[in-house]
Design an enzyme around this catalytic site. Structure first.
Site, short mmCIF file in Angstrom:
data_model
loop_
_atom_site.label_atom_id
_atom_site.label_comp_id
_atom_site.label_asym_id
_atom_site.label_seq_id
_atom_site.Cartn_x
_atom_site.Cartn_y
_atom_site.Cartn_z
N HIS A 222 44.50 40.84 82.74
CA HIS A 222 45.39 42.29 82.07
C HIS A 222 45.43 43.30 83.25
CE1 HIS A 222 40.88 43.67 81.58
NE2 HIS A 222 41.69 44.93 81.55
N ASP A 223 44.55 43.26 84.14
CA ASP A 223 44.80 44.45 84.99
C ASP A 223 45.16 43.85 86.46
OD1 ASP A 223 44.34 46.87 83.78
OD2 ASP A 223 42.37 46.99 84.12
N LYS B 11 46.80 46.00 89.29
CA LYS B 11 46.29 47.06 89.83
C LYS B 11 46.09 46.75 91.24
CE LYS B 11 43.78 49.37 86.28
NZ LYS B 11 42.36 49.72 85.84
#
Lengths: 376, 115
Positions: free
Chosen positions: A210-211, A214
């Site tokens: 999900h990240d 980043k």
């Protein structure tokens, strides 16, 4: 489904000790024998030893709980139960026998017992059962190999992003685990999302990614201890679209269902059920359920973990904040699931490990693989 | 009395039983065990309480046991009682029970005389 063993185990269920002795005498030179003198006892033994028992011999007319009730209960408890059941009875009514077959009994042995016939029936079913187990074992080990690599690569990739964020990789495991729990609770609570077995097994795995966007956020913003300026926040928010762009640009796997789900989770795990989230302001179930699940798990873990900009909140406080709408707006069904799970979450969080998640996933895959041939 | 004589006395075929169960020692043990089997007592209780289900279950089990042990007439009479109580309590249940009781008594008396 244990390792292959020297002697197979048969459970004889009959309320009459004489009948049990006759059957045991016919079978005990080749097989190990367990005995149950009533239906309830049989269920207890199967509950405890269902991985060891190879065949159940089941009498039908018994006081309290009869053979039909035992079969019905077995079907209810274990949808994918793969212990063959042979019924034994003095019953000659054909409707009775057909009913037992419909409930999943594989064969029927009529009294009076004849040693040669009982042996032959039991041996044949045992042979079939062992062959099936053997094939399942081969299939399982191949599935394990394949999925082990996928899990490993996803975990490594997502951990690289996490490390840059000063995290140990625990956040990914927590989010995966909580997503998994919420997902299965959601399936208990409603069938409105029509998820396939494949999607169900993918959601907790893609949650890890999900990240991944980043990776593009400058280090000083990512690890800033204080509040973001408006400009910094706008940059931070781009991790959703960057993750999405990264994954959609993988031309070689365009249309791959796993990757498609991963792009959705990346892009929409900061959307809010009331439409006030980012990046697209999607409302309600326009947000894919995969992203909604990850969103709840992500917020819970962010609240209960220490971060460079905050202390950790307690489990209870975090739940209060989420339920009270202080950390976003969520699907009421997911809040219901979170509430149902509230007593189990802390223990799960303490036990999060790569192996635990991997194993859960594998067991599910195996169960799904094995379920199909047993639907008579 | 030998086991063969016991079977002859109830007009049943010991050799048929031996051909099915194979183990001669086991047959003697099982027949002696039948002496203590609780199903007949349960059948009598069912009769006293006029409990159809109890009579059905007990007579069904006695039928199965008697078939396994080769007690031909006991199996036949228990089977009739069993059918008479399968769905409802038939009128002739008491008479059918008496027939089972007669066969049961014969078997019990003979078991007492076994060597």
């Amino acid at each position: 489904m244990g390792a292959e063993k020297e002697r197979q185990l048969i459970l004889i269920t009959d309320d009459s000790d004489i009948n049990r002795m006759i059957l045991a005498d016919m079978l005990e030179d080749t097989y190990d024998i367990l005995e149950a003198d009533c239906g309830k006892k049989a269920l207890e033994i199967i509950d405890e030893r269902k991985d060891d028992i190879d065949i159940v011999l089941l009498d039908f007319v018994m006081p309290e709980m009869d053979g039909f009730q035992v079969l019905t209960e077995l079907n209810r408890r274990w949808k994918s139960m793969d212990i063959p059941v042979i019924m034994i009875s003095a019953e000659s009514d054909q409707n009775f026998i057909v009913k037992a077959y419909k409930l999943g009994a594989l064969d029927y042995i009529c009294r009076p017992f004849n040693a040669a016939i009982v042996r032959h029936r039991v041996d044949s079913i045992m042979k079939m059962h062992l062959k099936e187990q053997h094939l399942a074992r081969i299939a399982t080990s191949q599935i394990m190999d394949k999925h082990a690599n996928t899990h490993m690569m996803i975990y490594i990739l997502s951990s690289i992003v996490e490390f840059r964020n000063g995290e140990s990789g625990q956040h990914i495991l927590h989010v995966q685990n909580l997503t998994d729990m919420l997902l299965h609770e959601l399936l208990n609570v409603t069938d409105k999302y029509h998820l396939t077995d494949e999607e169900i097994s993918m959601i907790p795995t893609v949650a890890a990614l999900h990240d991944v966007g980043k990776i593009s956020i400058p280090y000083h913003i990512l690890n800033k201890p204080g509040r973001f300026t408006q400009e910094e926040f706008e940059i931070m928010k781009t991790h959703t679209t960057v993750g999405y762009d990264m994954l959609t640009s993988v031309e070689a796997y365009r249309d791959n269902p796993f990757l498609t789900m991963a792009t959705q989770v990346c892009r929409w795990h900061h959307e809010r059920y009331d439409g006030k989230g980012y990046p697209d302001g999607l409302v309600g179930d326009d947000i894919p359920i995969s992203a909604q699940l990850v969103s709840v798990a992500d917020v819970y873990d962010a609240l209960t973990s220490e971060r460079c900009y905050k202390q950790a909140y307690s489990h209870e406080k975090a739940l209060d904040m989420i339920m009270g709408g202080e950390c976003g707006a969520f699907n009421p069904l997911l809040l219901e699931c979170l509430n149902n799970l509230k007593d189990d979450i802390p223990e799960m969080m303490n036990n999060s490990s790569v192996d635990a998640i991997f194993q859960k996933d594998i067991y599910r895959i195996i169960e799904n693989t094995l379920r199909a041939p047993h639907q008579y | 009395m030998t086991i063969e004589e016991l079977y002859a006395a109830i007009d049943s075929d010991y050799n048929e039983v031996l051909s099915r169960l194979i183990n001669a020692t086991l047959i003697v043990r099982l027949v002696k065990l039948y002496k203590n089997d609780a199903n007949y007592a349960s059948l009598c209780a069912g009769m006293e309480e006029r409990d159809r289900e109890k009579i059905f279950t007990a007579s069904h089990t006695i039928k199965g046991l008697a078939l396994n042990l080769g007690f031909k007439d006991l199996a036949a009479t228990a089977a009739e009682l069993c059918e008479a109580t399968r769905n409802s309590y038939a009128e002739n249940v008491p008479a059918l029970f008496e027939a089972v009781a007669g066969e049961q008594k014969k078997v019990m008396d003979l078991i007492d005389q076994l060597d």
